[in-house]
Write a protein that holds these residues in place. Structure first.
Motif, short mmCIF file in Angstrom:
data_model
loop_
_atom_site.label_atom_id
_atom_site.label_comp_id
_atom_site.label_asym_id
_atom_site.label_seq_id
_atom_site.Cartn_x
_atom_site.Cartn_y
_atom_site.Cartn_z
N SER A 23 -42.68 30.90 -3.54
CA SER A 23 -42.98 29.65 -2.84
C SER A 23 -41.68 28.86 -2.71
O SER A 23 -40.86 28.88 -3.63
CB SER A 23 -43.99 28.85 -3.67
OG SER A 23 -43.98 27.51 -3.24
N PRO A 24 -41.51 28.13 -1.59
CA PRO A 24 -40.31 27.28 -1.51
C PRO A 24 -40.31 26.20 -2.59
O PRO A 24 -39.27 25.63 -2.91
CB PRO A 24 -40.38 26.67 -0.11
CG PRO A 24 -41.70 27.02 0.46
CD PRO A 24 -42.31 28.10 -0.37
N VAL B 15 -36.42 31.20 -3.08
CA VAL B 15 -35.09 31.73 -2.80
C VAL B 15 -34.19 30.66 -2.18
O VAL B 15 -33.07 30.94 -1.77
CB VAL B 15 -35.11 33.00 -1.92
CG1 VAL B 15 -35.66 34.17 -2.71
CG2 VAL B 15 -35.89 32.79 -0.63
N GLY B 16 -34.65 29.43 -2.13
CA GLY B 16 -33.81 28.35 -1.61
C GLY B 16 -34.64 27.28 -0.97
O GLY B 16 -35.83 27.47 -0.73
N LEU C 25 -39.52 30.06 4.78
CA LEU C 25 -39.63 31.32 5.51
C LEU C 25 -41.07 31.49 5.99
O LEU C 25 -41.94 30.70 5.62
CB LEU C 25 -39.28 32.48 4.56
CG LEU C 25 -37.82 32.55 4.10
CD1 LEU C 25 -37.72 33.38 2.83
CD2 LEU C 25 -36.96 33.15 5.19
N GLY D 246 -43.55 35.59 1.97
CA GLY D 246 -42.88 35.88 0.70
C GLY D 246 -42.25 37.26 0.62
O GLY D 246 -41.78 37.66 -0.44
N SER E 193 -46.86 36.12 -0.12
CA SER E 193 -47.86 35.40 0.66
C SER E 193 -47.44 35.27 2.14
O SER E 193 -46.31 35.60 2.49
CB SER E 193 -48.02 34.03 0.01
OG SER E 193 -48.94 33.27 0.68
N ARG E 194 -48.33 34.81 2.98
CA ARG E 194 -48.03 34.56 4.40
C ARG E 194 -48.79 33.32 4.86
O ARG E 194 -49.46 32.68 4.07
CB ARG E 194 -48.47 35.75 5.28
CG ARG E 194 -47.54 36.91 5.23
CD ARG E 194 -46.43 36.82 6.28
NE ARG E 194 -45.25 37.54 5.83
CZ ARG E 194 -44.16 37.70 6.57
NH1 ARG E 194 -44.08 37.19 7.78
NH2 ARG E 194 -43.12 38.33 6.09
N TYR E 195 -48.77 33.05 6.12
CA TYR E 195 -49.42 31.88 6.74
C TYR E 195 -48.93 30.60 6.04
O TYR E 195 -47.75 30.47 5.76
CB TYR E 195 -50.96 32.00 6.69
CG TYR E 195 -51.45 33.36 7.12
CD1 TYR E 195 -51.06 33.88 8.35
CD2 TYR E 195 -52.26 34.14 6.30
CE1 TYR E 195 -51.47 35.15 8.75
CE2 TYR E 195 -52.68 35.40 6.70
CZ TYR E 195 -52.27 35.90 7.92
OH TYR E 195 -52.67 37.13 8.29
N GLU E 196 -49.86 29.71 5.68
CA GLU E 196 -49.45 28.48 4.98
C GLU E 196 -49.33 28.72 3.48
O GLU E 196 -49.14 27.80 2.71
CB GLU E 196 -50.46 27.36 5.26
CG GLU E 196 -50.16 26.51 6.47
CD GLU E 196 -48.72 25.99 6.53
OE1 GLU E 196 -48.31 25.27 5.61
OE2 GLU E 196 -48.00 26.34 7.49
N GLY E 197 -49.47 29.96 3.07
CA GLY E 197 -49.45 30.28 1.65
C GLY E 197 -50.82 30.75 1.21
O GLY E 197 -51.59 31.29 2.00
C1 LIG Z 1 -44.78 29.04 5.64
S1 LIG Z 1 -44.58 29.31 3.93
C2 LIG Z 1 -45.59 28.04 3.27
C3 LIG Z 1 -44.79 26.80 2.94
C4 LIG Z 1 -45.62 25.74 2.22
N1 LIG Z 1 -46.60 25.17 3.08
C5 LIG Z 1 -44.66 24.64 1.74
O1 LIG Z 1 -44.26 23.79 2.53
O2 LIG Z 1 -44.27 24.68 0.54
C6 LIG Z 1 -45.51 30.78 3.63
C7 LIG Z 1 -45.10 31.57 2.42
O3 LIG Z 1 -43.78 32.05 2.58
C8 LIG Z 1 -43.14 32.20 1.33
N2 LIG Z 1 -41.88 31.42 1.34
C9 LIG Z 1 -41.44 30.65 2.35
N3 LIG Z 1 -40.25 30.10 2.04
C10 LIG Z 1 -39.91 30.52 0.82
C11 LIG Z 1 -38.81 30.30 -0.04
N4 LIG Z 1 -37.78 29.50 0.28
N5 LIG Z 1 -38.78 30.91 -1.26
C12 LIG Z 1 -39.83 31.71 -1.63
N6 LIG Z 1 -40.89 31.94 -0.87
C13 LIG Z 1 -40.96 31.38 0.35
C14 LIG Z 1 -44.14 31.70 0.29
O4 LIG Z 1 -44.80 32.82 -0.25
C15 LIG Z 1 -45.06 30.83 1.10
O5 LIG Z 1 -46.33 30.73 0.52
#
Ligand SMILES: C[S@@+](CC[C@H](N)C(=O)[O-])C[C@H]1O[C@@H](n2cnc3c(N)ncnc32)[C@H](O)[C@@H]1O
Length: 432
Positions: free
Chosen positions: A86-87, A135-136, A140, A143, A115-119
């Motif tokens: 997760s971010p 990862v920062g 993305l 995941g 994960s994908r979509y909104e998580g």
């Molecule tokens: C579009 S993101 C969801 C972002 C979430 N709504 C938020 O703002 O924290 C979808 C998934 O991508 C993965 N992901 C996106 N950015 C990431 C990051 N910087 N580090 C790790 N996982 C990331 C996570 O698994 C996340 O649940």
């Protein structure tokens, strides 16, 4: 070691596990990867995601689907060390990987959930995750890339996966200094030469050169990292070679008074003692006190004589050491002249101000590299009274903003403010 990956895109992982050192680790049976498609855990016509509760357009992975995927893998390979991405998670670092090493080894099963979509539904992480990794500070689409980063960086620590284990130990972010620069043939490329010293065959010289280059790079580009360590004396001295000399001046002239006039203020023994002690703590070379007033100079001189040459020297050697850094000048030009003479370069002036500023060279407490890139000495300029006069602020190369917390009170004493500033700028700040 078994690596389970729960994902919606298994095809992303197939070439990865066949390539290069990870491919070889597979062939040598050091690792066994099992990539699980989340879609296998839905019933015909059942959706894998569903809309979030409450306002908002996002879709989330359903917790019951993720549950089945995780539990089926744990039935197969035993309890896993489970990593979610997760971010908002904890930043992936070498230190973090090291701290997971034993736990993953004990389980012999690493399970990554991409994960994908909104998580995914927040309860899944809460229930299952041993670690939530970012990862920062960017977002993305899923995941999977973080999971690949995690696997690749983690597998470098697993004995046998990469050839030379000692190169892992000395690499960037394994200790306080990042890796040194390396070169190969040809000796000249695009007009640039491979440094002569590393072609000399003198191992002692090469080792020294590499240590200094690593320290230089770390101070210049990764100072926040360097100061997150408990450094030994040798490491402190090595780093200090590349941190430009720092000085401070406390202005008792050219400051604003209550009536909004520019004038002088009185010296105080507390400011002399306390700022000198802070200056010594943070390795400043001198702390100057500026007052053009002869009677004020005479008062300060009595105090300085006592601690620099008089009975104070044997009475308290530590205080002597601190107060010995103090020098008195009649104006800021004298201060600049003395520093220029000692260092062979004019100092950069950094003012600190209790007021908000829209100065073109406003800097933050993370901008050391911006200031240090010129290699010039640094002079912190502190005001008394109601702050530095505009003509002094205008002479400064940089302005550091006010120090504040979660309150609307903004009236620190200059000795408290200078300590905080020195610490924020030069202090060692252990992480963990
Ligand atoms: C579009 S993101 C969801 C972002 C979430 N709504 C938020 O703002 O924290 C979808 C998934 O991508 C993965 N992901 C996106 N950015 C990431 C990051 N910087 N580090 C790790 N996982 C990331 C996570 O698994 C996340 O649940």
């Amino acid at each position: 070691m078994n690596i389970s990956i729960v994902t919606l895109f298994p095809e992303l992982y197939t070439p990865f596990f066949k390539t290069s050192l990870i491919g070889r680790a597979h062939e040598k049976n050091l690792i066994n990867s099992d990539i699980v498609n989340l879609l296998n855990f839905t019933l015909p016509k059942q959706r894998i995601d569903s809309p979030t509760f409450g306002p908002g357009a996002g879709m989330l992975l359903r917790p019951d689907v993720v549950e089945q995927a995780i539990e089926s893998q744990e039935i197969k390979y035993g309890k896993a060390f489970k990593v979610f991405f997760s971010p908002q998670g904890e930043k992936l670092t070498q230190k973090m990987l090291k701290s997971f090493e034993q736990k993953i080894k004990d389980n012999n099963h690493l399970l990554l959930v991409a994960s994908r979509y909104e998580g995914m539904d927040a309860r899944v992480e809460e229930y299952y995750a041993d670690a939530v990794v970012s990862v920062g500070d960017f977002v993305l689409m899923g995941g999977d890339l973080p999971a690949l980063c995690f696997i690749e960086s983690y597998l470098r620590l697993v004995p046998g996966v990469i050839g030379k284990q000692e190169s892992v130990e000395r690499e960037s972010f394994s200790g306080p200094f990042v890796d040194f620069p390396e070169y190969t043939a040809p000796i000249e490329w695009k007009g640039m030469q491979v440094p002569e010293v590393i072609r000399s065959g003198n191992h002692g010289l090469i080792k020294k050169w590499r240590e200094r280059q690593a320290a230089l790079k770390t101070v210049k580009k990764h100072f926040q990292w360097l100061r997150s360590f408990i450094l030994n004396k040798e490491q402190i001295n090595l780093a200090k070679e590349f941190i430009p000399p720092h000085y401070a001046v406390l202005m008792h002239s050219d400051v604003m008074l209550k009536d909004n006039q520019v004038g002088n203020t009185s010296i105080t023994s507390l400011d002399i003692h306390d700022i000198a002690r802070s200056a010594a703590t943070f390795g400043l070379k001198n702390y100057f006190i500026v007052t053009p007033l002869k009677d004020q100079q005479a008062i300060a001189q009595v105090l300085l004589d006592f601690w620099q040459r008089g009975f104070g020297v044997e009475y308290n050697v530590h205080r002597h050491k601190a107060v010995n850094l103090v020098k008195m000048c009649a104006n800021v030009d004298e201060v600049i002249e003395q520093i220029t003479k000692a260092e062979g370069k004019t100092p950069l002036l950094i003012a600190t101000s209790a007021k908000e500023h829209t100065h073109k060279n406003f800097i933050t407490y993370f901008d050391q590299s911006k200031v240090w890139e010129s290699g010039r000495p640094v002079l912190f300029v502190f005001g008394t009274g109601h702050g530095l006069a505009q003509h002094i602020l205008d002479r400064c190369d940089f302005i550091l903003g006010p120090i504040y917390g979660f309150s609307d009170f903004n009236h620190l004493s200059v000795r408290a403010a200078s300590s905080i500033i020195f610490d924020r700028w030069l202090g060692i700040k252990i992480k963990e």
